[in-house]
Design an enzyme around this catalytic site. Structure first.
Site, PDB file in Angstrom:
ATOM      1  N   GLU A  45      -7.220   8.458   6.602  1.00  0.00           N
ATOM      2  CA  GLU A  45      -7.479   9.130   7.877  1.00  0.00           C
ATOM      3  C   GLU A  45      -7.951  10.576   7.718  1.00  0.00           C
ATOM      4  O   GLU A  45      -7.265  11.509   8.145  1.00  0.00           O
ATOM      5  CB  GLU A  45      -6.225   9.100   8.754  1.00  0.00           C
ATOM      6  CG  GLU A  45      -5.693   7.705   9.023  1.00  0.00           C
ATOM      7  CD  GLU A  45      -4.563   7.689  10.069  1.00  0.00           C
ATOM      8  OE1 GLU A  45      -4.135   8.773  10.507  1.00  0.00           O
ATOM      9  OE2 GLU A  45      -4.137   6.591  10.445  1.00  0.00           O
ATOM     10  N   TYR A  85      -4.060   1.977  15.917  1.00  0.00           N
ATOM     11  CA  TYR A  85      -2.861   2.251  16.717  1.00  0.00           C
ATOM     12  C   TYR A  85      -3.078   2.209  18.218  1.00  0.00           C
ATOM     13  O   TYR A  85      -2.194   1.822  18.949  1.00  0.00           O
ATOM     14  CB  TYR A  85      -2.266   3.616  16.330  1.00  0.00           C
ATOM     15  CG  TYR A  85      -1.588   3.570  14.987  1.00  0.00           C
ATOM     16  CD1 TYR A  85      -0.329   2.994  14.848  1.00  0.00           C
ATOM     17  CD2 TYR A  85      -2.214   4.064  13.851  1.00  0.00           C
ATOM     18  CE1 TYR A  85       0.297   2.920  13.618  1.00  0.00           C
ATOM     19  CE2 TYR A  85      -1.595   3.996  12.609  1.00  0.00           C
ATOM     20  CZ  TYR A  85      -0.339   3.424  12.507  1.00  0.00           C
ATOM     21  OH  TYR A  85       0.269   3.333  11.290  1.00  0.00           O
ATOM     22  N   GLU A 131      -3.190  -0.112   8.324  1.00  0.00           N
ATOM     23  CA  GLU A 131      -1.966   0.268   9.054  1.00  0.00           C
ATOM     24  C   GLU A 131      -2.074  -0.259  10.473  1.00  0.00           C
ATOM     25  O   GLU A 131      -3.135  -0.184  11.101  1.00  0.00           O
ATOM     26  CB  GLU A 131      -1.789   1.793   9.155  1.00  0.00           C
ATOM     27  CG  GLU A 131      -1.400   2.482   7.892  1.00  0.00           C
ATOM     28  CD  GLU A 131      -1.249   4.001   8.079  1.00  0.00           C
ATOM     29  OE1 GLU A 131      -0.958   4.463   9.213  1.00  0.00           O
ATOM     30  OE2 GLU A 131      -1.443   4.713   7.083  1.00  0.00           O
ATOM     31  N   HIS A 158      -2.890  10.845   0.920  1.00  0.00           N
ATOM     32  CA  HIS A 158      -2.307  10.625   2.243  1.00  0.00           C
ATOM     33  C   HIS A 158      -1.590  11.920   2.648  1.00  0.00           C
ATOM     34  O   HIS A 158      -0.379  11.970   2.804  1.00  0.00           O
ATOM     35  CB  HIS A 158      -1.363   9.415   2.215  1.00  0.00           C
ATOM     36  CG  HIS A 158      -1.041   8.835   3.562  1.00  0.00           C
ATOM     37  ND1 HIS A 158      -1.134   7.484   3.833  1.00  0.00           N
ATOM     38  CD2 HIS A 158      -0.619   9.406   4.715  1.00  0.00           C
ATOM     39  CE1 HIS A 158      -0.771   7.250   5.094  1.00  0.00           C
ATOM     40  NE2 HIS A 158      -0.453   8.405   5.648  1.00  0.00           N
ATOM     41  N   ARG A 185       0.852  -1.189   0.000  1.00  0.00           N
ATOM     42  CA  ARG A 185       0.000   0.000   0.000  1.00  0.00           C
ATOM     43  C   ARG A 185       0.887   1.238   0.000  1.00  0.00           C
ATOM     44  O   ARG A 185       1.612   1.480   0.960  1.00  0.00           O
ATOM     45  CB  ARG A 185      -0.906  -0.003   1.229  1.00  0.00           C
ATOM     46  CG  ARG A 185      -1.689   1.272   1.388  1.00  0.00           C
ATOM     47  CD  ARG A 185      -2.570   1.304   2.638  1.00  0.00           C
ATOM     48  NE  ARG A 185      -3.165   2.618   2.728  1.00  0.00           N
ATOM     49  CZ  ARG A 185      -3.126   3.418   3.793  1.00  0.00           C
ATOM     50  NH1 ARG A 185      -2.564   3.007   4.917  1.00  0.00           N
ATOM     51  NH2 ARG A 185      -3.667   4.610   3.760  1.00  0.00           N
ATOM     52  N   ASN A 190      -6.939   1.960  10.167  1.00  0.00           N
ATOM     53  CA  ASN A 190      -5.594   2.123  10.726  1.00  0.00           C
ATOM     54  C   ASN A 190      -5.749   2.046  12.230  1.00  0.00           C
ATOM     55  O   ASN A 190      -6.442   2.878  12.826  1.00  0.00           O
ATOM     56  CB  ASN A 190      -4.989   3.467  10.321  1.00  0.00           C
ATOM     57  CG  ASN A 190      -4.657   3.504   8.833  1.00  0.00           C
ATOM     58  OD1 ASN A 190      -4.793   2.498   8.125  1.00  0.00           O
ATOM     59  ND2 ASN A 190      -4.217   4.661   8.360  1.00  0.00           N
TER      60      ASN A 190
END
Ligand code: FCB
Length: 444
Positions: free
Chosen positions: A163, A291, A348, A118, A74, A289
């Protein structure tokens, strides 16, 4: 581990964080070029001017991916590299780069997955308001049309935006990301036009790339109360509304969450909230994503009357993000239940740690290995519990320019020496390679 045999194993990067070649072959300025060159905005005054020089070294990098047995990669496309002024004249040298990268990946047997945005908006567009200017929706649609015509026959997965929460709120409300504004009304406008841009781009992708999968990537985090008090429950609900539902609801239900509209109302003036229904264009997948988890407790003495409070034995990465793999499983299952059915990808997941220096040709990053083990076990348990998780992209292939923190945080499974540009595999890359090999080898 018991992943399905068709599970997709990949790694992710982003254009501004790795490409470098900021002034090469006609690339235009982006908001991160401008922001990082503004004194005081990025740690150590770091910029993405050179980054990992991936623009020049992409063949070497694809060879590394192949060595690791990656099935998918990606990357993101730099809008100002292909349309330097954001709209109008096309830079063929920029287009050629993404052509060559795509072909190199296919030659190596790796599926190319492309993110259209991005975070590197052409500065020329920002000068006219960027994501707060309604014109950006059409400009993004034209850029999407160009890229999906160019690469539509070869890209396996398209991601419109990475995001959008960060683009809107870190960029226009909190001022910590480019363009560095602190303006609530601007931030909600930006969020709105990001959502509209996604909605308008989806049919264009479908038309130009009917074979490819298409979707969007959100950063999602559970917001949980630190105690069982009613105040903490409310704060968690608010955090979830602002951080997750502000995007999830428009994308899957075509409306903003009513409780949050009430709260944000003063900053929403002039936005046609109902127009957000266009954002609910059908997706093939949702990229997540993942985290961290937020744990919040009310505290009248803290700014905003709230602060983070984690369990006493909580562990954190170098970003200060809690290591809590179960949170990822919870989020996958929750999204599936509340917004599905839709295929999910972790687009991610990864961690920064203070890695030791390379010795004998390897970086012994045992903390990252443990991190990955934990999160992959969580992914596996979510699948077992019914989450339609179809793939996982580790963040990141390479150590790179970590936005406002510059090169001070290393997220790669491959170490980069930014002086010599030498790449060295970390132990985590070898772990990931072996895991992929074992997963691919198992009987279907
Ligand atoms: C995400 C970004 C990615 C990277 C990681 C650490 O929010 O999408 O570019 O910076 O965080």
């Amino acid at each position: 581990m018991g992943f399905p045999s068709d599970f997709l194993w990949g790694a992710a990067t982003a254009s501004y964080q790795i490409e470098g070649a900021a002034q090469t072959h006609g690339r235009g300025e982006c908001i991160w070029t401008r922001f990082s060159h503004t004194p005081g905005k990025v740690q150590n005054g770091d910029t993405g001017d050179a980054a990992c020089e991936h623009y020049f070294r992409y063949q070497e990098d694809v060879a590394l991916m192949r060595e690791l047995g990656l099935q998918a990669y990606r990357f993101s496309i730099s809008w100002p590299r292909v349309i330097p002024a954001g709209t109008g004249k096309i830079n063929t040298a920029g287009l050629d780069f993404y052509d060559r990268l795509t072909d190199e990946l296919l030659k190596a047997g790796i599926q190319p997955w492309a993110t259209l945005y991005h975070w590197d908006l052409p500065q020329v567009l920002e000068d006219k308001g960027g994501w707060t200017n309604p014109d950006v929706v059409k400009q993004f649609a034209d850029y999407t049309d160009l890229m999906t015509r160019q690469l539509g026959d070869r890209i396996h997965g398209w991601i419109t935006l990475n995001e959008p929460w960060c683009s809107a709120f870190l960029g226009y409300m909190m001022g910590v990301h480019a363009p560095g504004l602190k303006d609530d009304a601007a931030a909600y406008k930006a969020a709105h036009y990001l959502l509209l841009a996604h909605g308008e781009a989806m049919p264009i992708i479908r038309r130009n790339a009917p074979q490819a999968k298409a979707g969007i990537t959100l950063n999602l985090s559970p917001h949980v109360p630190a105690t069982d008090s009613e105040e903490d429950a409310k704060l968690a609900q608010l955090g979830d509304g602002f951080g997750n539902r502000w995007f999830l609801d428009p994308l899957f239900k075509g409306v903003y969450p009513a409780d949050m509209v009430e709260i944000a109302r003063p900053a929403l003036e002039g936005i046609d909230l109902a127009a957000v229904k266009v954002a609910a264009a059908p997706n093939d997948f949702l990229g997540i994503n993942y985290y961290m988890r937020f744990m919040v407790t009310s505290d009248p003495t803290a700014p905003g009357g709230r602060r983070e409070q984690f369990p006493p034995d909580a562990k954190f990465t170098e970003m200060g993000w809690e290591i809590y793999p179960q949170g990822m499983a919870d989020m996958l299952l929750r999204v599936h239940k509340e917004y599905g059915p839709i295929d999910l990808y972790i687009t991610e997941n990864g961690a920064a740690f203070p890695d030791p220096a390379p010795t004998n040709g390897v970086v012994e990053d045992s903390q990252r290995v443990d991190f990955l083990k934990g999160y992959l076990a969580a992914a596996e348990s979510a699948i077992a519990a019914g989450a339609p998780l179809k793939g996982y992209f580790v963040w990141s292939l390479l150590d790179n320019f970590e936005w406002a923190l510059g090169y001070s945080r290393r997220f790669g499974v491959v170490h980069v020496d930014f002086k010599t540009q030498q790449r060295t595999l970390k132990r985590s890359a070898l772990y990931y390679r072996d895991l992929i090999a074992a997963s691919v080898a198992q009987p279907a």
